[in-house]
Write an enzyme that holds these catalytic residues in place. Structure first.
Site, PDB file in Angstrom:
ATOM      1  N   ALA A 243      31.219  53.538  60.306  1.00  0.00           N
ATOM      2  CA  ALA A 243      32.400  53.680  59.539  1.00  0.00           C
ATOM      3  C   ALA A 243      33.648  53.174  60.407  1.00  0.00           C
ATOM      4  O   ALA A 243      34.767  53.339  59.950  1.00  0.00           O
ATOM      5  CB  ALA A 243      32.707  55.178  59.164  1.00  0.00           C
ATOM      6  N   ASP A 244      33.350  52.788  61.742  1.00  0.00           N
ATOM      7  CA  ASP A 244      34.392  52.223  62.358  1.00  0.00           C
ATOM      8  C   ASP A 244      34.923  51.021  61.934  1.00  0.00           C
ATOM      9  O   ASP A 244      34.339  49.933  61.596  1.00  0.00           O
ATOM     10  CB  ASP A 244      33.803  52.169  63.852  1.00  0.00           C
ATOM     11  CG  ASP A 244      34.754  51.688  64.820  1.00  0.00           C
ATOM     12  OD1 ASP A 244      35.595  52.451  65.374  1.00  0.00           O
ATOM     13  OD2 ASP A 244      34.849  50.524  65.299  1.00  0.00           O
ATOM     14  N   ILE A 245      36.175  50.771  62.009  1.00  0.00           N
ATOM     15  CA  ILE A 245      36.744  49.582  61.271  1.00  0.00           C
ATOM     16  C   ILE A 245      36.454  48.249  62.279  1.00  0.00           C
ATOM     17  O   ILE A 245      36.471  47.285  61.794  1.00  0.00           O
ATOM     18  CB  ILE A 245      38.558  49.809  61.394  1.00  0.00           C
ATOM     19  CG1 ILE A 245      38.820  50.775  60.312  1.00  0.00           C
ATOM     20  CG2 ILE A 245      38.938  48.528  60.963  1.00  0.00           C
ATOM     21  CD1 ILE A 245      38.125  50.488  59.021  1.00  0.00           C
ATOM     22  N   TRP A 285      32.255  44.809  69.178  1.00  0.00           N
ATOM     23  CA  TRP A 285      33.471  45.125  69.261  1.00  0.00           C
ATOM     24  C   TRP A 285      34.187  44.021  70.378  1.00  0.00           C
ATOM     25  O   TRP A 285      35.111  43.400  69.996  1.00  0.00           O
ATOM     26  CB  TRP A 285      33.699  46.501  70.169  1.00  0.00           C
ATOM     27  CG  TRP A 285      33.753  47.639  69.321  1.00  0.00           C
ATOM     28  CD1 TRP A 285      34.165  47.590  67.979  1.00  0.00           C
ATOM     29  CD2 TRP A 285      33.205  48.968  69.606  1.00  0.00           C
ATOM     30  NE1 TRP A 285      33.885  49.020  67.375  1.00  0.00           N
ATOM     31  CE2 TRP A 285      33.508  49.773  68.524  1.00  0.00           C
ATOM     32  CE3 TRP A 285      32.703  49.442  70.620  1.00  0.00           C
ATOM     33  CZ2 TRP A 285      33.173  51.169  68.341  1.00  0.00           C
ATOM     34  CZ3 TRP A 285      32.295  50.798  70.673  1.00  0.00           C
ATOM     35  CH2 TRP A 285      32.588  51.640  69.419  1.00  0.00           C
TER      36      TRP A 285
END
Length: 290
Positions: A243-245, A285
Site C-alpha cells: 500500500a506504500d505510495i 524505493w
C-alpha cells in the site's frame, strides 16, 4: 580511543547507506569522506559514540569502527555489525532475483542494504510521527521531537527515552504542531512501554505475523506502521508494504505503466520475491530516489 576494521565478504553499497543517513539533518555523516558518527545505547543503558569510516569498492568493502570506551569494544562492535547487517549475503539476495521480473533492478542497484534506524523505540516513534505526512514535514516534526526531548553529546543526538516522553502532556507536542491524535499516539504508546505492556526486545524474537498482530492492537498503529517497524527497526527480510505510495510509484516507473498498480496486484506479484521482499522494497524505493 580504540579502532577495529571489519572487512566485508560480499557486495555492500555503503555509499547508499551514507546517502540515506544524510537525509536527516540531525545525523552526523560525511558522504564525501565516507564517514559517520552514531549514538550507540547498549542493553545496559550505557551511551557511546561510534565513528565509522568506510573504504574500498562496494564489492569488497571495509569499515573501521572507533569509539572511546575500550571496556565495551566487543559490545559496540556487535551492535554495529547488527545495525549494518554486515553478515547479510546481499549477493545471494540479488541471485534470488536473477530471471525474475526485477532482475534489471538488482543489477542497477547492486548491494542495496536495509538502512535501519538505530533504536527500536525511536523507530516506532518516528513511524507514528511520519504517518500520513509528506516527507519534508515529517522530518521537521521528528527533528523538533529529538531536539526538544533528546540529548546531544559531541554533536551527536541521542534520541528521547520512553520515560521522558511518557512524562509529557499532549499539549507539549501540540505546541510543536503535532495533531492531537498524533500526540496521543506518541505519548500513550510510550506509557505502555513504561507500564511493561510493550517490550520491544521480547517482541523482536517473534515471527513477523505475531509482531504485526501485537502492534496493530495498539491505538494508532496499523499494518503500515507494523511493517515499517519490522523493516527499519528489526531489518526483517520478507516484508512488502504494497500500500506504500513509493512502492507503487517505483513499479509504475519500472514497468512503464499508465497508472500505479493496486496493492492486491503487488502482493500477488510479490509472492515470487519471497523470502526477500524487503530487499525488493528498498531497491524499488532506491530506484526512484533523486
Amino acid at each position: 580511543m580504540w579502532e577495529k576494521q571489519l572487512s566485508g565478504t560480499q557486495t555492500y553499497d555503503y555509499h547508499y547507506l551514507l546517502k540515506r543517513w544524510s537525509m536527516d539533518r540531525l545525523n552526523v555523516v560525511d558522504t564525501e569522506n565516507h564517514s559517520m558518527k552514531l549514538p550507540v545505547v547498549l542493553p545496559d543503558g550505557s551511551r557511546h559514540i561510534a565513528q565509522l569510516q568506510f573504504s574500498g569498492p562496494i564489492t569488497s568493502p571495509a569499515v573501521t569502527v572507533a569509539s572511546a570506551d575500550s571496556s565495551k569494544q566487543e559490545e559496540i562492535l556487535k551492535w554495529i555489525e547488527n545495525w549494518l547487517q554486515w553478515d547479510v549475503d546481499l549477493a545471494g539476495v540479488a541471485a534470488h532475483f536473477i530471471g525474475s521480473d526485477l532482475e534489471k533492478l538488482f543489477y542497477a542497484h547492486a548491494g542495496t542494504p536495509i538502512v535501519k534506524d538505530i533504536d527500536l523505540y525511536y523507530c516506532l516513534m518516528k513511524t507514528i510521527i511520519h504517518q500520513q505526512l509528506n516527507l519534508k514535514f515529517a522530518y521537521t516534526l521528528t527533528n523538533r521531537f529529538v531536539e526538544a526531548f533528546g540529548t546531544k553529546q559531541d554533536d551527536v543526538w541521542f534520541y528521547p527515552s520512553p520515560d521522558r516522553v511518557a512524562s509529557l502532556s499532549y499539549e507539549d507536542l501540540r505546541q510543536m504542531q503535532f495533531s492531537q491524535r498524533k500526540a496521543e499516539y506518541v505519548i500513550d504508546t510510550s506509557r505502555l512501554i513504561m507500564e511493561g505492556k510493550l517490550d520491544f526486545e521480547q517482541l523482536a524474537n517473534h515471527p513477523d505475523q505475531e509482531i504485526a498482530t501485537a502492534l496493530t492492537k495498539i491505538r494508532g498503529l496499523g499494518s503500515w506502521s507494523a511493517q515499517n517497524w519490522m523493516l527499519f527497526g528489526l531489518g526483517r527480510a520478507d516484508l512488502l508494504p504494497a500500500a506504500d505510495i513509493g512502492v507503487q510509484n517505483a513499479l509504475k516507473y519500472y514497468d512503464n505503466l499508465d497508472k500505479k498498480p493496486k496493492p492486491a496486484a503487488i502482493y500477488e506479484r510479490g509472492e515470487r520475491w519471497s523470502p526477500y521482499r524487503s530487499y525488493a522494497t528498498v531497491t524499488l524505493w532506491r530506484s526512484i530516489e533523486t
